[in-house]
Design an enzyme around this catalytic site. Structure first.
Site, mmCIF file in Angstrom:
data_model
loop_
_atom_site.group_PDB
_atom_site.id
_atom_site.type_symbol
_atom_site.label_atom_id
_atom_site.label_comp_id
_atom_site.label_asym_id
_atom_site.label_seq_id
_atom_site.Cartn_x
_atom_site.Cartn_y
_atom_site.Cartn_z
ATOM 1 N N GLU A 25 -1.855 11.399 3.922
ATOM 2 C CA GLU A 25 -2.922 11.237 4.994
ATOM 3 C C GLU A 25 -2.678 12.386 5.878
ATOM 4 O OE1 GLU A 25 -3.830 6.706 5.924
ATOM 5 O OE2 GLU A 25 -1.728 6.891 5.811
ATOM 6 N N GLU A 53 0.930 -1.000 -0.097
ATOM 7 C CA GLU A 53 -0.064 0.081 0.104
ATOM 8 C C GLU A 53 0.833 1.253 -0.160
ATOM 9 O OE1 GLU A 53 -3.008 0.236 3.060
ATOM 10 O OE2 GLU A 53 -2.467 2.503 3.305
#
Length: 313
Positions: free
Chosen positions: A191, A186
């Site tokens: 974020e 991933e």
């Protein structure tokens, strides 16, 4: 004013004759009006299609000073999101066997919580009940529609803030060649958690890899954005080649990684495969924690564009 019974009867008889059309024949009665047309379908309804076309971009790596070639983008200037480009998630992850999306998140994703407004993608998280969850939001991705390997990806975004709010711009493998999460990897381009609260003004770039959960690991870095990420747009970017990844905010390099692994194959796996794009706003979860009384809903992430480039061959 009082009315005698005889007078009332006369009024009713006169009204009855008038209502029956008087002395006119049946052929002179007007036809009943046609029923009103059905209302137009609501605009902005996001509906998935069954047979999208997968576009693959095997890009050349990006080196400093390269001339970049745009290979895919969404400028979000249309009237509605294109289901050939985006898949609209719905639910809490239970359909994949991971209720709470594996993170104990609190939202129920609704397709129509992602809309195009004034040339931006707007994902809105709300404090409202849906399917037993107390919050709604949206998560969209390009799975089975667009996937790429190497090159540069960037998005110009204004982020939401508040305790318990978790926006993300990230990548997952189109084909889980090396196994389920996180053995096939991933890539988190951007974020942020709890911006304007305990998260300050910091964004994060992270890799997840190693073995299948719970034998996975993650490595990454944070970066304090120069101006308020919740009021200003900034460009969040990743440059990715076979042996290195670099994270940028507004053109400033803040993180680099060149060491990762998977239990299923030698380096540079798992990041030698094609990945697809995701954009979402989660509410709550293990990392940010739950919203509290200070969290003001609704909150939105605004995305001006997403662009993918190839470097020079």
């Amino acid at each position: 004013m009082k009315t005698s019974k005889q007078h009332l009867v006369l009024i009713l008889m006169t009204f009855g004759l008038a209502a029956c059309g008087g002395g006119g024949g049946a052929g002179n009665n007007p036809s009943p009006p046609p029923p009103p047309p059905p209302p137009p379908p609501p605009t902005g309804d996001n509906v998935n299609i069954n047979n999208p076309t997968l576009v693959i971009a095997d890009n050349s790596a990006v080196s400093p000073g390269d001339t970049l070639t745009l290979v895919w983008s969404d400028e979000f200037d249309a009237a509605q999101l294109d289901p050939e480009s985006w898949f609209f998630e719905e639910g809490d992850g239970s359909q994949y066997g991971i209720p709470g999306w594996g993170n104990n998140e609190l939202q129920w994703y609704l397709p129509n919580s992602a809309q195009l407004e004034n040339g931006n993608l707007v994902i809105t998280a709300r404090n409202e009940v849906s399917n037993g969850r107390n919050y709604t939001s949206a998560r969209i991705n390009t799975r089975d529609r667009f996937a790429f390997r190497y090159g540069r990806i960037e998005a110009r975004m204004r982020l939401p803030g508040g305790q318990g709010i978790w926006p993300a711009f990230w990548l997952l493998p189109q084909d889980e060649v090396y196994g389920t999460w996180a053995a096939s990897g991933e890539i988190d381009i951007m974020e942020a958690i709890n911006l304007g609260a305990s998260g300050g003004n910091t964004v994060h770039g992270t890799l997840h890899y190693g073995g299948v959960w719970p034998n996975n690991v993650s490595t990454g870095s944070g970066y304090e954005v120069a101006t308020d990420a919740t009021t200003d747009f900034h460009v969040y970017a990743l440059e990715w080649d076979a042996s290195e990844m670099r994270w940028y905010v507004d053109g400033i390099l803040y993180a680099m990684q060149n060491n990762w692994s998977t239990t299923a194959a030698p380096f540079p796996a798992p990041f030698d495969e094609r990945f697809y794009i995701l954009l979402n706003v989660a509410v709550g979860g293990n990392w940010p924690g739950a919203p509290d009384a200070s969290t003001v809903f609704p909150v939105t992430v605004e995305v001006d564009y997403v662009r993918v480039y190839s470097g020079e061959p």
